[in-house]
Design a protein around this motif. Structure first.
Motif, PDB file in Angstrom:
ATOM      1  N   GLU A   1       0.810  -1.216   0.000  1.00 29.29           N
ATOM      2  CA  GLU A   1       0.000   0.000   0.000  1.00 29.29           C
ATOM      3  C   GLU A   1       0.844   1.268   0.000  1.00 29.29           C
ATOM      4  O   GLU A   1       0.439   2.291  -0.549  1.00 29.29           O
ATOM      5  CB  GLU A   1      -0.933   0.007   1.214  1.00 29.29           C
ATOM      6  N   SER A   2       2.012   1.236   0.616  1.00 29.65           N
ATOM      7  CA  SER A   2       2.844   2.433   0.726  1.00 29.65           C
ATOM      8  C   SER A   2       3.681   2.697  -0.518  1.00 29.65           C
ATOM      9  O   SER A   2       4.309   3.748  -0.623  1.00 29.65           O
ATOM     10  CB  SER A   2       3.785   2.293   1.926  1.00 29.65           C
TER      11      SER A   2
ATOM     12  N   HIS B   1       6.980   3.875  -6.138  1.00 32.15           N
ATOM     13  CA  HIS B   1       5.743   4.628  -6.321  1.00 32.15           C
ATOM     14  C   HIS B   1       5.411   5.461  -5.081  1.00 32.15           C
ATOM     15  O   HIS B   1       5.686   5.056  -3.946  1.00 32.15           O
ATOM     16  CB  HIS B   1       4.590   3.675  -6.624  1.00 32.15           C
ATOM     17  N   ASP B   2       4.818   6.611  -5.324  1.00 33.12           N
ATOM     18  CA  ASP B   2       4.323   7.459  -4.251  1.00 33.12           C
ATOM     19  C   ASP B   2       2.854   7.112  -4.026  1.00 33.12           C
ATOM     20  O   ASP B   2       1.946   7.797  -4.470  1.00 33.12           O
ATOM     21  CB  ASP B   2       4.481   8.931  -4.633  1.00 33.12           C
ATOM     22  N   GLY B   3       2.625   6.012  -3.350  1.00 34.79           N
ATOM     23  CA  GLY B   3       1.280   5.480  -3.159  1.00 34.79           C
ATOM     24  C   GLY B   3       1.265   4.001  -3.476  1.00 34.79           C
ATOM     25  O   GLY B   3       2.287   3.402  -3.834  1.00 34.79           O
TER      26      GLY B   3
ATOM     27  N   ASP C   1      -0.694   4.090  -7.804  1.00 30.37           N
ATOM     28  CA  ASP C   1      -1.686   5.146  -7.645  1.00 30.37           C
ATOM     29  C   ASP C   1      -1.160   6.510  -8.072  1.00 30.37           C
ATOM     30  O   ASP C   1      -1.942   7.440  -8.285  1.00 30.37           O
ATOM     31  CB  ASP C   1      -2.136   5.221  -6.179  1.00 30.37           C
ATOM     32  N   ASP C   2       0.157   6.647  -8.181  1.00 25.01           N
ATOM     33  CA  ASP C   2       0.738   7.925  -8.590  1.00 25.01           C
ATOM     34  C   ASP C   2       0.660   8.140 -10.098  1.00 25.01           C
ATOM     35  O   ASP C   2       1.139   9.153 -10.617  1.00 25.01           O
ATOM     36  CB  ASP C   2       2.190   8.032  -8.124  1.00 25.01           C
TER      37      ASP C   2
END
Length: 314
Positions: free
Chosen positions: A246-247, A279-281, A299-300
């Motif tokens: 998730e992070s 990834h940022d997300g 998600d980014d």
């Protein structure tokens, strides 16, 4: 397509696409569609999956989230509404002049979106955001659900074993506790030790299940939700498990004991913002590529490409 494309599979010289679209019979709402293009004749219109020709000209009432091709002529589709459908290819006939994929089974049991499908011999494994893993016997009429691995009970009491009608042919074994949050994916893994199904979940764990008995044989916690996973290989082709969290963090774990690493599921590499470009997300999708590469989407809105070099310590 007219809506979000949720799943793509290339098999048996067909491109299968699961998506959310608008049916001509119901122009005011979106439904779940599956189209299949013959790659030998890409300019021809695709074959469309219909629950009932003309009367129900779509595959599912809601978006198709997962597709799986089994032995070339059987297609499994899983929907946002929790249903799973089995389709078989039929050649052109008087009743169906164009031929195509015909609905043969409708599997009901999951209460939420289907997130994973895997087949071990004649047993279909499915998972859902309802937190359960179900095992269906495709060799039996109606493909009945033989077992449901549910969220782990609070008192940690064991789950009920797979019934004796399972492929073991003998006494069933206990499968162990299930996940405590949405199950986000399944991967089938064959090794010298047997056939296994791996599951990942937003509860942070990845579990390994004996593909024949349904027994939980391993569980590893990651401290945060595991959103997606896939199989890749090290520089020498040894199988590894790639996990997206998730992070935005990613893990690579070994799958089989080796002379250097005696325990399966040992962490080999952690890719996080402390040590790599990630990834940022949440990591939403992972895909194995050629020449040791793998692709990630998050998600980014980015797609990142990595390459594995060397044996990763295996």
């Amino acid at each position: 397509m007219g809506g979000a494309v949720e799943s793509l599979v290339v098999a048996s010289n067909f491109l299968f696409c699961g998506f959310e679209g608008i049916s001509k019979s119901l122009p005011e709402v979106t439904v779940g569609m599956v189209h299949a293009w013959n790659l030998a004749s890409p300019n021809e219109p695709p074959l469309e999956f219909h629950m009932q020709q003309n009367l129900i000209p779509y595959a599912h009432p809601t978006a198709v989230k997962k597709l799986l091709v089994v032995e070339g002529n059987t297609i499994l589709s899983g929907s946002k509404d929790g249903s799973i459908k089995l389709w078989s290819f039929e050649a052109a006939s008087a009743a169906n002049p164009k031929g195509g994929f015909v609905l043969t089974q409708n599997l009901l049991g999951h209460a939420r979106e289907i997130t994973g499908l895997a087949v071990v011999d004649t047993m279909l494994w499915s998972c859902s955001t309802d937190g359960s893993i179900r095992i269906w016997d495709m060799k039996q009429p109606g493909a009945p659900c033989q077992h449901c691995i549910t969220m782990a009970p609070e008192n940690n009491s064991p789950q009920q074993p797979i019934p004796p009608s399972s492929p073991t042919g003998g006494q069933p074994t206990n499968n162990g506790p299930g996940h405590t949050n949405a199950v986000t994916g399944l991967v089938n893994f064959k090794s010298a030790a047997g056939n296994f199904v791996l599951s990942c979940s937003l509860d942070g764990t990845v579990k390994a299940w004996n593909g024949v008995t349904g027994q939980c044989v391993a569980s590893e916690d990651h401290g945060e939700g595991v959103v997606t996973m896939t199989m890749i290989g090290d520089g020498n082709g040894k199988p590894c498990l790639l996990l997206g969290l998730e992070s935005g963090t990613m893990f690579i774990r070994n799958l089989e004991p080796t002379a250097k690493i005696q325990d399966a599921f040992s962490p080999l590499i952690q890719l996080s913002y402390f040590s790599a470009i990630v990834h940022d997300g949440a990591v939403r999708s992972l895909c194995k590529g050629p020449a040791g590469t793998f692709y990630t989407a998050g998600d980014d809105g980015k797609v990142l490409v990595y390459q594995v070099t060397g044996d990763l310590g295996l």
